[in-house]
Design a protein around this motif. Structure first.
Motif, PDB file in Angstrom:
ATOM      1  N   GLU A  61      50.437  47.849  29.496  1.00  0.00           N
ATOM      2  CA  GLU A  61      49.993  46.715  28.569  1.00  0.00           C
ATOM      3  C   GLU A  61      48.382  46.814  28.806  1.00  0.00           C
ATOM      4  OE1 GLU A  61      51.536  42.898  29.253  1.00  0.00           O
ATOM      5  OE2 GLU A  61      53.468  43.557  29.625  1.00  0.00           O
ATOM      6  N   SER A  62      47.796  46.264  27.673  1.00  0.00           N
ATOM      7  CA  SER A  62      46.268  46.457  27.723  1.00  0.00           C
ATOM      8  C   SER A  62      45.826  45.610  28.677  1.00  0.00           C
ATOM      9  CB  SER A  62      45.760  46.277  26.217  1.00  0.00           C
ATOM     10  OG  SER A  62      46.143  44.939  26.066  1.00  0.00           O
ATOM     11  N   GLU A  63      46.425  44.655  29.360  1.00  0.00           N
ATOM     12  CA  GLU A  63      45.664  43.844  30.585  1.00  0.00           C
ATOM     13  C   GLU A  63      45.570  44.932  31.779  1.00  0.00           C
ATOM     14  OE1 GLU A  63      48.446  42.804  28.844  1.00  0.00           O
ATOM     15  OE2 GLU A  63      47.521  41.233  27.787  1.00  0.00           O
ATOM     16  N   ALA A  64      46.198  46.019  31.934  1.00  0.00           N
ATOM     17  CA  ALA A  64      46.091  47.063  32.840  1.00  0.00           C
ATOM     18  C   ALA A  64      44.602  47.584  32.951  1.00  0.00           C
ATOM     19  CB  ALA A  64      47.001  48.057  32.736  1.00  0.00           C
ATOM     20  N   VAL A  65      43.935  47.467  31.940  1.00  0.00           N
ATOM     21  CA  VAL A  65      42.598  48.043  31.849  1.00  0.00           C
ATOM     22  C   VAL A  65      41.564  47.131  32.798  1.00  0.00           C
ATOM     23  CG1 VAL A  65      40.641  48.501  30.449  1.00  0.00           C
ATOM     24  CG2 VAL A  65      42.772  49.423  29.909  1.00  0.00           C
ATOM     25  N   PRO A  66      41.595  46.003  32.494  1.00  0.00           N
ATOM     26  CA  PRO A  66      40.643  45.043  33.582  1.00  0.00           C
ATOM     27  C   PRO A  66      41.105  45.119  34.998  1.00  0.00           C
ATOM     28  CG  PRO A  66      41.866  43.581  31.805  1.00  0.00           C
ATOM     29  CD  PRO A  66      42.167  45.014  31.289  1.00  0.00           C
ATOM     30  N   LEU A  67      42.521  45.153  34.955  1.00  0.00           N
ATOM     31  CA  LEU A  67      42.971  45.125  36.731  1.00  0.00           C
ATOM     32  C   LEU A  67      42.542  46.460  37.193  1.00  0.00           C
ATOM     33  CD1 LEU A  67      44.921  44.367  38.701  1.00  0.00           C
ATOM     34  CD2 LEU A  67      46.779  45.276  37.607  1.00  0.00           C
ATOM     35  N   ILE A  68      42.723  47.731  36.415  1.00  0.00           N
ATOM     36  CA  ILE A  68      42.322  48.742  37.210  1.00  0.00           C
ATOM     37  C   ILE A  68      40.931  48.771  37.145  1.00  0.00           C
ATOM     38  CG2 ILE A  68      42.191  51.126  36.772  1.00  0.00           C
ATOM     39  CD1 ILE A  68      44.722  51.026  35.449  1.00  0.00           C
ATOM     40  N   ALA A  69      39.973  48.074  36.604  1.00  0.00           N
ATOM     41  CA  ALA A  69      38.449  48.200  36.519  1.00  0.00           C
ATOM     42  C   ALA A  69      38.199  47.281  37.698  1.00  0.00           C
ATOM     43  CB  ALA A  69      37.920  47.662  35.351  1.00  0.00           C
ATOM     44  N   LYS A  70      38.924  46.163  37.941  1.00  0.00           N
ATOM     45  CA  LYS A  70      38.855  45.458  39.226  1.00  0.00           C
ATOM     46  C   LYS A  70      39.119  46.073  40.462  1.00  0.00           C
ATOM     47  CE  LYS A  70      39.982  41.082  38.757  1.00  0.00           C
ATOM     48  NZ  LYS A  70      40.846  39.970  38.496  1.00  0.00           N
ATOM     49  N   ILE A  71      40.240  46.939  40.517  1.00  0.00           N
ATOM     50  CA  ILE A  71      40.647  47.643  41.742  1.00  0.00           C
ATOM     51  C   ILE A  71      39.495  48.621  42.213  1.00  0.00           C
ATOM     52  CG2 ILE A  71      42.208  49.647  42.380  1.00  0.00           C
ATOM     53  CD1 ILE A  71      44.308  48.155  40.662  1.00  0.00           C
ATOM     54  N   ILE A  72      38.995  49.235  41.060  1.00  0.00           N
ATOM     55  CA  ILE A  72      37.891  50.256  41.175  1.00  0.00           C
ATOM     56  C   ILE A  72      36.778  49.788  41.618  1.00  0.00           C
ATOM     57  CG2 ILE A  72      36.491  51.978  40.047  1.00  0.00           C
ATOM     58  CD1 ILE A  72      38.628  52.643  38.173  1.00  0.00           C
ATOM     59  N   ARG A  73      36.365  48.501  41.412  1.00  0.00           N
ATOM     60  CA  ARG A  73      35.181  47.643  41.735  1.00  0.00           C
ATOM     61  C   ARG A  73      35.399  47.266  43.194  1.00  0.00           C
ATOM     62  NH1 ARG A  73      35.531  45.308  36.766  1.00  0.00           N
ATOM     63  NH2 ARG A  73      36.140  43.182  37.840  1.00  0.00           N
ATOM     64  N   LEU A  74      36.497  46.833  43.523  1.00  0.00           N
ATOM     65  CA  LEU A  74      36.841  46.391  44.877  1.00  0.00           C
ATOM     66  C   LEU A  74      36.727  47.657  45.821  1.00  0.00           C
ATOM     67  CD1 LEU A  74      39.780  44.093  44.340  1.00  0.00           C
ATOM     68  CD2 LEU A  74      37.492  43.444  45.434  1.00  0.00           C
ATOM     69  N   ARG A  75      37.252  48.795  45.461  1.00  0.00           N
ATOM     70  CA  ARG A  75      37.115  49.911  46.145  1.00  0.00           C
ATOM     71  C   ARG A  75      35.579  50.683  46.662  1.00  0.00           C
ATOM     72  NH1 ARG A  75      38.705  52.997  50.305  1.00  0.00           N
ATOM     73  NH2 ARG A  75      39.014  55.003  49.806  1.00  0.00           N
ATOM     74  N   ASN A  76      35.011  50.773  45.279  1.00  0.00           N
ATOM     75  CA  ASN A  76      33.563  51.304  45.267  1.00  0.00           C
ATOM     76  C   ASN A  76      32.381  50.658  45.679  1.00  0.00           C
ATOM     77  OD1 ASN A  76      34.897  53.624  44.397  1.00  0.00           O
ATOM     78  ND2 ASN A  76      34.386  53.242  42.070  1.00  0.00           N
ATOM     79  N   ALA A  77      32.479  49.254  45.113  1.00  0.00           N
ATOM     80  CA  ALA A  77      31.311  48.459  45.372  1.00  0.00           C
ATOM     81  C   ALA A  77      31.668  47.728  46.871  1.00  0.00           C
ATOM     82  CB  ALA A  77      31.361  47.189  44.409  1.00  0.00           C
ATOM     83  N   LEU A  78      32.777  47.144  47.187  1.00  0.00           N
ATOM     84  CA  LEU A  78      32.889  46.400  48.524  1.00  0.00           C
ATOM     85  C   LEU A  78      33.562  47.440  49.403  1.00  0.00           C
ATOM     86  CD1 LEU A  78      34.255  43.318  46.851  1.00  0.00           C
ATOM     87  CD2 LEU A  78      31.964  43.789  47.641  1.00  0.00           C
ATOM     88  N   GLY A  79      33.976  48.696  48.957  1.00  0.00           N
ATOM     89  CA  GLY A  79      34.556  49.433  50.282  1.00  0.00           C
ATOM     90  C   GLY A  79      35.911  49.145  50.671  1.00  0.00           C
TER      91      GLY A  79
END
Length: 109
Positions: A61-79
């Protein structure tokens, strides 16, 4: 000369406001590699709506895009590691549900 693989794109519409994306299009929109999206699926962080066929044929679903972006931010920005990402996402969803319930109760008073 290096040849670029053709990435799958938007594939299916179920109505005026709802569309499904293949893994390649999700990756393009998230500015990441399809392999990382596949990894998120394996880790249970993202759920495609259809996993029949190869991963390249999976539908999201198109809602997967912001979810994946959030996952990437949590991983990259917050470690946050991937196990922690799952916990954070669950807590954020729970907070959102509780805030919605509070608003409903306040309207009823």
């Amino acid at each position: 000369m290096k040849r670029r693989a053709n990435l799958p794109v938007l594939v299916k519409h179920t109505g005026p406001d709802h569309s499904y994306l293949r893994i390649g299009e999700v990756a393009v929109r998230c500015r990441t590699h399809p392999g990382l999206v596949h990894r998120f699926v394996r880790l249970g962080l993202v759920d495609p709506i259809d996993t029949s066929g190869t991963p390249e044929q999976w539908l999201f679903e198109s809602e997967a895009v912001p979810l994946i972006a959030k996952i990437i931010r949590l991983r990259n920005a917050l470690g946050v590691n991937y196990a922690g990402v799952g916990v954070v996402l669950e807590l954020l969803e729970r907070i959102n549900m509780l805030e919605n319930r509070i608003r409903e109760l306040e309207r009823g008073l």
